[in-house]
Design an enzyme around this catalytic site. Sequence first.
Site: not given
Length: 621
Positions: A110, A155-156, A277, A283, A285, A290, A317, A325
Amino acid sequence: MALWGGRFSSGPDQAFKQFNDSLPFDYQLAEHDIVGSIAWAGALQQVNVLSEQEHLTIVDGLQQILQEVEADPLSIASAGDEDIHSYVESKLIETIGDLGKKLHTGRSRNDQVATDFRLWSRKTAEQLLKAIAALKSALVTLAERELGTVLPGYTHLQRAQPVLFSHWCMAYFEMLERDEKRLQGALERINVCPLGSGALAGTAYAIDRQKLATDLGFSHATKNSLDAVSDRDFVVELLSCASISMMHLSRLAEDMIFYNSGEAGFLELADSVTSGSSLMPQKKNPDALELIRGKTGRVFGAFSAMMMTLKALPLAYNKDMQEDKEGLFDAMPTWLACIHMAQACIEGVKVNAEKTKQAAQGGHANATELADYLVAKGIPFREGHHIVGELVQLAISQGQNLEQLSLSDFKSVCDVIDDDVYPVLELQACLDARKALGGTSQKQVQFAINQAKQAQRIIVRDATLDDVDAIAGLIQYWAREGENLPRAKSDMVHSINEFAVTEVDGKVCGCASLYIYDTGLAEIRSLGVCPNSEAKGQGRALVNHLLEKGKKLALGRIIVLTRVPGFFAKLGFADSHKSQLPEKVMKDCELCLRKDNCDEVAMDFVIDSAYQQEIPCKVVA
């Protein structure tokens, strides 16, 4: 080999063994289990459980196992033992014979696993701190490179006001700065030693737990054995730090994904962090970004799982804690990999300054400046806000930006507007107006960059044995100059825990030590900075670091003998008198080259006011 079994008439069945065993993942603690075992062997020798020869034999065996582990750590996972502790003990017995069975005296799995896990967490946190510092540096470099580049602020997800691209960089620098400080705080709380707490009630042997903690590089030993073996706050805190930082990285990723899109076209990512792609050859990417965004949920999940595992768990314990872990072992490398990948994205990015400027000029982003212009003309802001709204509608109807409206157009809505409105609406004027601290004016952004660069150059930390040669060089230099007392290199090795150092661009350039004379009293000694170093503020940083250390150690008073009292006065030290110094200080002065013509001033910093009342300070006129 099982570390238990006498109580049982038969062994576990195979299904339970597979369900119960943790070696397939806690093998990662092998190095730390061996290091902790070496320290424990030393503690057992000090209480005469092991003879000197037995201690040497056990340590030699453990070091041999450590070499094998370092050579092929993955091989341990399939060894078939119940856990890493069983593996190390069985290997030790295999290596040195039955003597290896004495090592576990007074110790439980322990307190052993709690120690191993803290050692692993400490090492991992230190790696993460270096990675965060590198990402911060990359952001500062990009900010400096793109200082004149203008970006539309949002903003937004609607264009709001223009900002410098560098201001955007430094916004994420600030987030990472908070991440860094949170992790530094967590590291301090990780750095306590539970070894010697036994299964839950403490060890029955007279182990010097504070020395044991020091030998393992911990700041101090835990104070309560029940808490020590069951505390997993440090796991929760690390996962919390990781989750907040991953949230920041995901925001960075999302911004850059949008800026990289064909619709925005503000920047282009390097080929090294993108992919193509399988169907569409055109493409490119932003896969790295991401994946950072996606892996954030993985780290959040580990944090949530750990909180649920610990919820309502009774002392002390419980086997539930074996679940502590895998989540951390996955989350920390994931966080580290995402930091590295974010750095690669930042370092390889190309910014399309023309496109960002064009976008910043659109969307009527100078509307707020027009409202402020009207306020300067004596119109209340709320009324000015309404007037500007009408002018924006007029500009939209004509397909123009505000600055393209004619003066007659302006006056048709508000007759106080005059020719002086046009300079106000220029893009650069919009930026320059934001000149208060933290604003996006070039002056303020340059100030932020300069502050960040200065802070990044100097790192203050506790010294390690790797720093001994550098410390010795500094002390010897200033001893020859008559500014410090000489110290033997062997003394520095034995007292390395007293020292702090400064690093400038990765090189140790300053040192100082905190020498404790008796309870509540200590002296700052051996303060010195490389004379060729151009980084300013190292001495101040070292003294402040040691003062903070003194507070954590519950010291009452810290003294100095100095020829630069003005320097220490600025840091809160007050004049004292040599008559109040411990006798040992005055004996040490016999080693000084200037002992017969001493011009040093005694000063002290009082941490505990009660201590100040107990030992009053005489002020030197």
